[in-house]
Design an enzyme around this catalytic site. Structure first.
Site, PDB file in Angstrom:
ATOM      1  N   HIS A  90      42.738  27.349 -28.311  1.00  0.00           N
ATOM      2  CA  HIS A  90      41.887  26.218 -29.077  1.00  0.00           C
ATOM      3  C   HIS A  90      41.644  26.879 -30.285  1.00  0.00           C
ATOM      4  O   HIS A  90      41.699  26.198 -31.301  1.00  0.00           O
ATOM      5  CB  HIS A  90      40.488  25.844 -28.522  1.00  0.00           C
ATOM      6  CG  HIS A  90      40.752  24.894 -27.142  1.00  0.00           C
ATOM      7  ND1 HIS A  90      40.430  25.363 -25.864  1.00  0.00           N
ATOM      8  CD2 HIS A  90      41.250  23.564 -26.917  1.00  0.00           C
ATOM      9  CE1 HIS A  90      40.661  24.647 -24.847  1.00  0.00           C
ATOM     10  NE2 HIS A  90      41.273  23.625 -25.426  1.00  0.00           N
ATOM     11  N   SER A 128      44.623  28.024 -20.530  1.00  0.00           N
ATOM     12  CA  SER A 128      44.032  26.658 -20.220  1.00  0.00           C
ATOM     13  C   SER A 128      42.842  26.705 -19.580  1.00  0.00           C
ATOM     14  O   SER A 128      42.331  27.713 -19.042  1.00  0.00           O
ATOM     15  CB  SER A 128      45.180  26.095 -19.154  1.00  0.00           C
ATOM     16  OG  SER A 128      44.836  25.017 -18.516  1.00  0.00           O
ATOM     17  N   SER A 129      41.971  25.526 -19.996  1.00  0.00           N
ATOM     18  CA  SER A 129      40.820  25.499 -19.570  1.00  0.00           C
ATOM     19  C   SER A 129      40.863  25.334 -17.756  1.00  0.00           C
ATOM     20  O   SER A 129      39.699  25.809 -17.330  1.00  0.00           O
ATOM     21  CB  SER A 129      40.043  24.121 -19.985  1.00  0.00           C
ATOM     22  OG  SER A 129      40.346  24.053 -21.406  1.00  0.00           O
TER      23      SER A 129
HETATM   24  P1  AMP Z   1      42.707  20.453 -24.073  1.00  0.00           P
HETATM   25  O1  AMP Z   1      41.188  20.776 -24.385  1.00  0.00           O
HETATM   26  O2  AMP Z   1      43.427  21.247 -22.942  1.00  0.00           O
HETATM   27  O3  AMP Z   1      42.941  18.971 -24.043  1.00  0.00           O
HETATM   28  O4  AMP Z   1      43.571  20.979 -25.187  1.00  0.00           O
HETATM   29  C1  AMP Z   1      43.394  20.656 -26.713  1.00  0.00           C
HETATM   30  C2  AMP Z   1      44.194  21.109 -27.388  1.00  0.00           C
HETATM   31  O5  AMP Z   1      44.426  22.553 -27.305  1.00  0.00           O
HETATM   32  C3  AMP Z   1      45.765  20.582 -27.281  1.00  0.00           C
HETATM   33  O6  AMP Z   1      46.378  20.428 -28.603  1.00  0.00           O
HETATM   34  C4  AMP Z   1      46.460  21.671 -26.416  1.00  0.00           C
HETATM   35  O7  AMP Z   1      47.727  21.549 -26.452  1.00  0.00           O
HETATM   36  C5  AMP Z   1      45.890  22.751 -26.859  1.00  0.00           C
HETATM   37  N1  AMP Z   1      45.921  24.091 -26.065  1.00  0.00           N
HETATM   38  C6  AMP Z   1      45.685  24.378 -25.151  1.00  0.00           C
HETATM   39  N2  AMP Z   1      45.739  25.313 -24.290  1.00  0.00           N
HETATM   40  C7  AMP Z   1      46.605  25.882 -25.343  1.00  0.00           C
HETATM   41  C8  AMP Z   1      47.171  27.207 -25.465  1.00  0.00           C
HETATM   42  N3  AMP Z   1      47.174  28.145 -24.552  1.00  0.00           N
HETATM   43  N4  AMP Z   1      47.805  27.712 -26.853  1.00  0.00           N
HETATM   44  C9  AMP Z   1      47.781  26.595 -27.715  1.00  0.00           C
HETATM   45  N5  AMP Z   1      47.286  25.457 -27.554  1.00  0.00           N
HETATM   46  C10 AMP Z   1      46.620  25.228 -26.523  1.00  0.00           C
END
Ligand code: AMP
Length: 290
Positions: A43, A194-195
């Site tokens: 993020h 990843s969260s």
């Molecule tokens: P999320 O909070 O999982 O919905 O992700 C929010 C944003 O962060 C989305 O655009 C995801 O693709 C991006 N994102 C999540 N994990 C990663 C990562 N490891 N590398 C780059 N972007 C990420």
């Protein structure tokens, strides 16, 4: 709420009304980073990219119930608002927007008008295994785009299909927004951040980097393939390896990287996409082959 930072002041806006009042006072270009919180380096990389592209950066945190299936992890999804706010303050985000559910779905998520991506993109791969997922994603994003009114939005390539869905609905609906993608940020051992990695216990965490290793191994073999039959053989062997590593593989596919449609020739721009479960924990990853 205002949080003092070294040289600037970050605001935390907790209602749509407060956000709109703040937004009215802003001039210059604005970039939006949509998230579900539990922020990590992935993020933060999007925030840095957004900062390089616009005068102001807004990050929103909203765990969107519409994109979770009935048996999925909406209830247990990691929520760490205080740490997230501190991380945003440290990196210099201008506003964190974290509205409550009724502000976004006043009539409930079932009674909200939906944005449905085209079947050819929204119902394949992730959409096949998570029916309604991209409708939930597209609907909440259009709502946030209309509230935040960003010039620029930044998404991670970690959710590669999501990035293409966003590009598609922005184009199809003529939204005046420029969409940027940013590369996947990985842990030192290759696991895509990843969260949901927070769900992994030690044993599961030790297994997780094999996802990236198997993708890399498959990609190096696919580069040498002369036709689609040879590529299919690599995929069949790699799927077998995922099973041997005790993953519950949902899909491993090689697709056209621009459209996510099946390959036409071995010379296409190819992306490998995978969704695999370790016990009940579902992880996704992808790798461009060429
Ligand atoms: P999320 O909070 O999982 O919905 O992700 C929010 C944003 O962060 C989305 O655009 C995801 O693709 C991006 N994102 C999540 N994990 C990663 C990562 N490891 N590398 C780059 N972007 C990420």
């Amino acid at each position: 709420m205002s949080v003092n930072c070294a040289n600037n002041e970050m605001v935390v806006l907790e209602t749509v009304k407060d956000f709109q009042q703040w937004r009215q006072k802003q001039s210059g270009t604005l970039a939006l980073v949509p998230t579900m919180g539990a922020l990590h380096e992935g993020h933060l990389s999007l925030i840095r990219k957004a900062q390089s592209l616009a005068d102001k950066v807004v990050l929103y945190i909203f765990v969107n119930p519409m994109q979770f299936g009935p048996k999925e992890d909406f209830g247990t999804y990691p929520r760490t608002p205080q740490t997230d706010i501190e991380a945003c303050q440290k990196i210099g985000v201008d506003a964190v927007f974290m509205p409550p559910m009724p502000d976004i779905y006043p009539q409930g998520k079932e009674n909200c008008t939906k944005v449905v991506p085209p079947t050819e993109l929204g119902d394949i791969l992730e959409g096949h295994f998570r029916p309604g997922f991209f409708t939930g994603v597209a609907t909440v994003l259009v709502k946030f785009f209309n509230i935040v009114r960003p010039d620029i939005v930044v998404f991670g390539e970690k959710d590669y299909q999501q990035l293409l869905v966003v590009r598609r609905f922005v184009k199809d609906l003529d939204l005046p927004i420029t969409v940027y993608g940013a590369p996947i940020i990985r842990e030192a051992d290759g696991l895509a951040m990843s969260s949901r990695n927070a769900y992994l216990d030690n044993e599961q965490r030790a297994l997780a980097p094999s996802i990236q290793e198997l993708l890399k191994e498959a990609a190096s073999k696919i580069k040498l393939c002369k036709n689609l039959d040879e590529i299919e053989t690599v995929l069949v062997n790699t799927r077998q390896k995922f099973s041997e590593h005790k993953f519950d593989l949902q899909y491993l596919e090689a697709r056209d990287a621009d459209t996510l449609q099946p390959l036409k020739t071995a010379k296409d721009k190819i992306i490998l996409l995978v969704a695999a479960k370790i016990d009940q924990i579902r992880l996704i990853d992808n790798l461009l082959v060429n």
